[in-house]
Write a protein that holds these residues in place. Sequence first.
Motif, PDB file in Angstrom:
ATOM      1  N   PHE A  11       0.836  -1.198   0.000  1.00 18.38           N
ATOM      2  CA  PHE A  11       0.000   0.000   0.000  1.00 18.38           C
ATOM      3  C   PHE A  11       0.875   1.254   0.000  1.00 18.38           C
ATOM      4  CE2 PHE A  11      -2.182   3.517   1.966  1.00 18.38           C
ATOM      5  CZ  PHE A  11      -3.371   3.546   1.261  1.00 18.38           C
ATOM      6  N   PHE A  12       1.894   1.282   0.846  1.00 19.85           N
ATOM      7  CA  PHE A  12       2.756   2.467   0.911  1.00 19.85           C
ATOM      8  C   PHE A  12       3.588   2.622  -0.348  1.00 19.85           C
ATOM      9  CE2 PHE A  12       1.810   2.024   5.470  1.00 19.85           C
ATOM     10  CZ  PHE A  12       1.263   3.283   5.657  1.00 19.85           C
TER      11      PHE A  12
ATOM     12  N   ALA B 141       1.127   4.200  -2.749  1.00 20.43           N
ATOM     13  CA  ALA B 141       0.927   5.598  -2.371  1.00 20.43           C
ATOM     14  C   ALA B 141       2.136   6.437  -2.771  1.00 20.43           C
ATOM     15  CB  ALA B 141       0.663   5.702  -0.870  1.00 20.43           C
ATOM     16  N   SER B 142       3.327   5.923  -2.530  1.00 14.05           N
ATOM     17  CA  SER B 142       4.545   6.650  -2.884  1.00 14.05           C
ATOM     18  C   SER B 142       4.661   6.845  -4.389  1.00 14.05           C
ATOM     19  CB  SER B 142       5.762   5.882  -2.353  1.00 14.05           C
ATOM     20  OG  SER B 142       6.945   6.481  -2.806  1.00 14.05           O
TER      21      SER B 142
ATOM     22  N   TRP C 141       2.251   6.640  -6.785  1.00 16.48           N
ATOM     23  CA  TRP C 141       1.128   7.259  -7.498  1.00 16.48           C
ATOM     24  C   TRP C 141       0.601   8.535  -6.867  1.00 16.48           C
ATOM     25  CZ3 TRP C 141       0.229   6.168 -12.338  1.00 16.48           C
ATOM     26  CH2 TRP C 141       0.753   4.968 -12.833  1.00 16.48           C
ATOM     27  N   CYS C 142       0.514   8.624  -5.551  1.00 12.06           N
ATOM     28  CA  CYS C 142      -0.069   9.815  -4.932  1.00 12.06           C
ATOM     29  C   CYS C 142       0.828  11.036  -5.104  1.00 12.06           C
ATOM     30  CB  CYS C 142      -0.374   9.571  -3.460  1.00 12.06           C
ATOM     31  SG  CYS C 142      -1.729   8.401  -3.248  1.00 12.06           S
ATOM     32  N   ASP C 143       2.132  10.817  -5.179  1.00  8.12           N
ATOM     33  CA  ASP C 143       3.047  11.928  -5.416  1.00  8.12           C
ATOM     34  C   ASP C 143       2.815  12.554  -6.789  1.00  8.12           C
ATOM     35  OD1 ASP C 143       4.155  11.485  -2.950  1.00  8.12           O
ATOM     36  OD2 ASP C 143       6.001  10.577  -3.688  1.00  8.12           O
TER      37      ASP C 143
ATOM     38  N   LYS D 135      -5.353   9.667  -6.302  1.00  3.95           N
ATOM     39  CA  LYS D 135      -6.052   9.541  -5.019  1.00  3.95           C
ATOM     40  C   LYS D 135      -6.362   8.071  -4.798  1.00  3.95           C
ATOM     41  CE  LYS D 135      -6.578  14.015  -4.562  1.00  3.95           C
ATOM     42  NZ  LYS D 135      -5.530  14.724  -3.906  1.00  3.95           N
ATOM     43  N   ILE D 136      -6.241   7.624  -3.546  1.00  2.00           N
ATOM     44  CA  ILE D 136      -6.584   6.244  -3.192  1.00  2.00           C
ATOM     45  C   ILE D 136      -7.715   6.308  -2.178  1.00  2.00           C
ATOM     46  CG2 ILE D 136      -5.817   4.065  -2.189  1.00  2.00           C
ATOM     47  CD1 ILE D 136      -2.976   4.800  -2.996  1.00  2.00           C
TER      48      ILE D 136
ATOM     49  N   ILE E  51      -7.692   3.354  -7.000  1.00  2.00           N
ATOM     50  CA  ILE E  51      -6.791   4.453  -7.350  1.00  2.00           C
ATOM     51  C   ILE E  51      -7.464   5.247  -8.458  1.00  2.00           C
ATOM     52  CG2 ILE E  51      -4.538   5.121  -8.236  1.00  2.00           C
ATOM     53  CD1 ILE E  51      -3.443   2.463  -7.311  1.00  2.00           C
TER      54      ILE E  51
END
Length: 71
Positions: free
Chosen positions: A37-38, A41-42, A44-46, A50-51, A60
């Motif tokens: 998960f992290f 997040a690292s 794609w969210c950067d 949004k997740i 996502i």
Amino acid sequence: MKAQLSVASNYSEACELLRSGYVKHVRLNWNVGSDEFFRIASDWCDTGAKIKKEGDSFIISLKGFPIPRQH
């Protein structure tokens, strides 16, 4: 017209779908562990993704089609 939701069975498939430029929403259809998960997040969210948690899975969503750095 509502954007189509694609389903991924693993991290690689999710990245492939998101990078394709054809989908904006991908359901993570596997038991995502905390490390994974992290990583998602690292990666794609950067870049603006949004997740969100929906039921027992994560989705996502991209506003545009940014491509995260390659590993």
